[in-house]
Design a protein around this motif. Structure first.
Motif, PDB file in Angstrom:
ATOM      1  N   LEU A 176      61.629  23.158  62.856  1.00  0.00           N
ATOM      2  CA  LEU A 176      62.556  23.963  62.066  1.00  0.00           C
ATOM      3  C   LEU A 176      62.132  25.432  62.061  1.00  0.00           C
ATOM      4  O   LEU A 176      62.969  26.329  62.150  1.00  0.00           O
ATOM      5  N   ALA A 177      60.819  25.672  61.941  1.00  0.00           N
ATOM      6  CA  ALA A 177      60.338  27.053  61.922  1.00  0.00           C
ATOM      7  C   ALA A 177      60.606  27.752  63.246  1.00  0.00           C
ATOM      8  O   ALA A 177      60.915  28.948  63.270  1.00  0.00           O
ATOM      9  N   ARG A 178      60.509  27.029  64.361  1.00  0.00           N
ATOM     10  CA  ARG A 178      60.772  27.634  65.670  1.00  0.00           C
ATOM     11  C   ARG A 178      62.222  28.082  65.808  1.00  0.00           C
ATOM     12  O   ARG A 178      62.527  28.981  66.595  1.00  0.00           O
ATOM     13  N   MET A 179      63.126  27.476  65.063  1.00  0.00           N
ATOM     14  CA  MET A 179      64.539  27.854  65.146  1.00  0.00           C
ATOM     15  C   MET A 179      64.849  29.146  64.402  1.00  0.00           C
ATOM     16  O   MET A 179      65.935  29.706  64.538  1.00  0.00           O
ATOM     17  N   LEU A 180      63.908  29.638  63.585  1.00  0.00           N
ATOM     18  CA  LEU A 180      64.147  30.828  62.781  1.00  0.00           C
ATOM     19  C   LEU A 180      63.954  32.107  63.577  1.00  0.00           C
ATOM     20  O   LEU A 180      62.985  32.256  64.324  1.00  0.00           O
ATOM     21  N   GLY A 182      66.502  15.543  63.223  1.00  0.00           N
ATOM     22  CA  GLY A 182      65.748  16.734  62.843  1.00  0.00           C
ATOM     23  C   GLY A 182      64.405  16.850  63.526  1.00  0.00           C
ATOM     24  O   GLY A 182      63.796  17.927  63.543  1.00  0.00           O
ATOM     25  N   LEU A 183      63.916  15.762  64.101  1.00  0.00           N
ATOM     26  CA  LEU A 183      62.658  15.801  64.846  1.00  0.00           C
ATOM     27  C   LEU A 183      62.852  16.278  66.278  1.00  0.00           C
ATOM     28  O   LEU A 183      61.882  16.451  67.012  1.00  0.00           O
ATOM     29  N   GLN A 184      64.096  16.496  66.680  1.00  0.00           N
ATOM     30  CA  GLN A 184      64.398  16.906  68.059  1.00  0.00           C
ATOM     31  C   GLN A 184      65.247  18.175  68.077  1.00  0.00           C
ATOM     32  O   GLN A 184      66.181  18.308  68.861  1.00  0.00           O
ATOM     33  N   THR A 185      64.917  19.112  67.226  1.00  0.00           N
ATOM     34  CA  THR A 185      65.711  20.342  67.145  1.00  0.00           C
ATOM     35  C   THR A 185      65.677  21.127  68.454  1.00  0.00           C
ATOM     36  O   THR A 185      66.641  21.810  68.801  1.00  0.00           O
ATOM     37  N   GLY A 186      64.560  21.024  69.206  1.00  0.00           N
ATOM     38  CA  GLY A 186      64.449  21.750  70.459  1.00  0.00           C
ATOM     39  C   GLY A 186      65.449  21.299  71.502  1.00  0.00           C
ATOM     40  O   GLY A 186      65.764  22.044  72.436  1.00  0.00           O
ATOM     41  N   VAL A 187      65.976  20.075  71.365  1.00  0.00           N
ATOM     42  CA  VAL A 187      66.979  19.564  72.293  1.00  0.00           C
ATOM     43  C   VAL A 187      68.322  20.261  72.083  1.00  0.00           C
ATOM     44  O   VAL A 187      69.095  20.453  73.023  1.00  0.00           O
ATOM     45  N   HIS A 188      68.590  20.645  70.841  1.00  0.00           N
ATOM     46  CA  HIS A 188      69.923  21.139  70.474  1.00  0.00           C
ATOM     47  C   HIS A 188      70.010  22.652  70.319  1.00  0.00           C
ATOM     48  O   HIS A 188      71.098  23.222  70.467  1.00  0.00           O
ATOM     49  N   PHE A 189      68.873  23.310  70.013  1.00  0.00           N
ATOM     50  CA  PHE A 189      68.938  24.731  69.648  1.00  0.00           C
ATOM     51  C   PHE A 189      67.832  25.515  70.341  1.00  0.00           C
ATOM     52  O   PHE A 189      66.722  25.020  70.537  1.00  0.00           O
ATOM     53  N   LEU A 190      68.129  26.771  70.655  1.00  0.00           N
ATOM     54  CA  LEU A 190      67.128  27.671  71.211  1.00  0.00           C
ATOM     55  C   LEU A 190      66.251  28.229  70.100  1.00  0.00           C
ATOM     56  O   LEU A 190      66.698  28.356  68.948  1.00  0.00           O
ATOM     57  N   PRO A 191      65.014  28.582  70.407  1.00  0.00           N
ATOM     58  CA  PRO A 191      64.157  29.222  69.391  1.00  0.00           C
ATOM     59  C   PRO A 191      64.814  30.488  68.848  1.00  0.00           C
ATOM     60  O   PRO A 191      65.477  31.230  69.583  1.00  0.00           O
ATOM     61  N   MET A 227      61.364  13.595  52.339  1.00  0.00           N
ATOM     62  CA  MET A 227      60.921  12.345  51.716  1.00  0.00           C
ATOM     63  C   MET A 227      61.189  11.119  52.581  1.00  0.00           C
ATOM     64  O   MET A 227      60.595  10.070  52.389  1.00  0.00           O
ATOM     65  N   TYR A 228      62.091  11.270  53.555  1.00  0.00           N
ATOM     66  CA  TYR A 228      62.407  10.161  54.455  1.00  0.00           C
ATOM     67  C   TYR A 228      61.630  10.242  55.776  1.00  0.00           C
ATOM     68  O   TYR A 228      61.823   9.400  56.651  1.00  0.00           O
ATOM     69  N   VAL A 229      60.777  11.253  55.916  1.00  0.00           N
ATOM     70  CA  VAL A 229      60.023  11.471  57.158  1.00  0.00           C
ATOM     71  C   VAL A 229      58.554  11.156  56.892  1.00  0.00           C
ATOM     72  O   VAL A 229      57.921  11.798  56.058  1.00  0.00           O
ATOM     73  N   GLU A 230      58.009  10.191  57.621  1.00  0.00           N
ATOM     74  CA  GLU A 230      56.625   9.769  57.385  1.00  0.00           C
ATOM     75  C   GLU A 230      55.628  10.868  57.722  1.00  0.00           C
ATOM     76  O   GLU A 230      54.647  11.070  57.008  1.00  0.00           O
ATOM     77  N   GLU A 231      55.832  11.566  58.826  1.00  0.00           N
ATOM     78  CA  GLU A 231      54.950  12.655  59.245  1.00  0.00           C
ATOM     79  C   GLU A 231      55.783  13.931  59.361  1.00  0.00           C
ATOM     80  O   GLU A 231      56.351  14.213  60.420  1.00  0.00           O
ATOM     81  N   PRO A 232      55.861  14.731  58.297  1.00  0.00           N
ATOM     82  CA  PRO A 232      56.807  15.854  58.281  1.00  0.00           C
ATOM     83  C   PRO A 232      56.379  17.082  59.072  1.00  0.00           C
ATOM     84  O   PRO A 232      57.204  17.937  59.366  1.00  0.00           O
ATOM     85  N   ASP A 233      55.099  17.198  59.439  1.00  0.00           N
ATOM     86  CA  ASP A 233      54.621  18.442  60.054  1.00  0.00           C
ATOM     87  C   ASP A 233      55.366  18.775  61.344  1.00  0.00           C
ATOM     88  O   ASP A 233      55.686  19.934  61.605  1.00  0.00           O
ATOM     89  N   ALA A 234      55.629  17.761  62.173  1.00  0.00           N
ATOM     90  CA  ALA A 234      56.320  18.008  63.439  1.00  0.00           C
ATOM     91  C   ALA A 234      57.736  18.516  63.196  1.00  0.00           C
ATOM     92  O   ALA A 234      58.205  19.436  63.884  1.00  0.00           O
ATOM     93  N   MET A 235      58.427  17.937  62.207  1.00  0.00           N
ATOM     94  CA  MET A 235      59.773  18.400  61.900  1.00  0.00           C
ATOM     95  C   MET A 235      59.747  19.838  61.388  1.00  0.00           C
ATOM     96  O   MET A 235      60.554  20.675  61.806  1.00  0.00           O
ATOM     97  N   LEU A 236      58.806  20.144  60.504  1.00  0.00           N
ATOM     98  CA  LEU A 236      58.728  21.490  59.943  1.00  0.00           C
ATOM     99  C   LEU A 236      58.423  22.518  61.026  1.00  0.00           C
ATOM    100  O   LEU A 236      58.988  23.621  61.021  1.00  0.00           O
ATOM    101  N   ALA A 237      57.545  22.170  61.970  1.00  0.00           N
ATOM    102  CA  ALA A 237      57.243  23.098  63.066  1.00  0.00           C
ATOM    103  C   ALA A 237      58.493  23.367  63.899  1.00  0.00           C
ATOM    104  O   ALA A 237      58.760  24.508  64.303  1.00  0.00           O
TER     105      ALA A 237
END
Length: 210
Positions: A86-90, A52-61, A74-84
């Motif tokens: 995920l938001a780019r995929m929307l 989930g931290l590498q969504t840009g590798v798999h999907f276009l914005p 809860m399993y991600v120590e620094e969630p901000d990068a993952m959330l950013a």
């Protein structure tokens, strides 16, 4: 995606679903469950091995109308990068759905169970031990609200989840249908109502891409 429970429910409801999972065992379980579905449902599901931290590798914005991230942060120590990511995929107007542990209510579960030392410890720590025995982190509504605003998917609405039933063991059988219906109605009402939703075990946040 885990073992694909929510993905399959969405596919059965008629949605086209892409599931992302990095754990080989979870992916194998999801594939096995998918193989047992009718062809019409299988055709609506795509399973992708990835982090989930590498969504840009798999999907276009802008690839998705809805992105679900339930029980993951809860399993991600620094969630901000993952959330950013995920938001780019929307796509514009797309929905980002988050289900997280409520850091503002961590003391409630041990306190109700009579674990006073655990309750006092929970006031001071943003982490907790989950039902799998893992030490994981929780999130605060205020922090996630700020994060969602910063990634152009501001908070639209939020709910509390498991206000009354969080201390029920996984081993307990479901109650009779009539009682279960009342339980779910009470949880739904509490999850939408102040001040109950603020002390829920979990928070369900919905951000909308601008």
């Amino acid at each position: 995606m885990g073992q694909g429970t929510q993905a399959l429910r969405l596919a059965r409801a008629g949605h086209t679903v892409t599931g992302l999972e990095s754990d080989p065992e979870m992916m194998a379980s999801a594939r096995k469950s998918l193989e047992a579905e009718p062809a019409g449902i299988r055709e609506r599901v795509r399973l992708v091995e990835g982090d989930g931290l590498q969504t840009g590798v798999h999907f276009l914005p802008g690839s998705f109308d809805v992105v679900l991230c339930h029980g993951v942060l809860m399993y991600v120590e620094e969630p901000d990068a993952m959330l950013a990511g995920l938001a780019r995929m929307l796509a514009p107007g797309g929905l980002l759905s988050l289900l997280v542990r409520n850091a503002d209510a961590l003391a409630l579960r041990p306190g109700i169970a009579g674990d006073w030392a655990g309750a006092l410890d929970a006031f001071e720590s943003p982490t907790y031990t989950n039902r799998l025995g893992l030490r994981v982190r929780a999130d605060r509504l205020s922090a996630l609200t700020a994060t969602l605003a910063g990634i152009a998917a501001p908070l639209h609405t939020w709910y509390g989840v498991r206000v009354f039933s969080d201390n029920i063991s996984n081993d307990v059988e479901l109650p009779p249908a009539a009682e279960l219906e009342l339980l779910l109605a009470a949880e739904d009402r509490a999850g939408r109502t102040e001040p109950y939703r603020r002390v829920a075990a979990l928070l369900h946040l919905c951000g909308v891409r601008g």
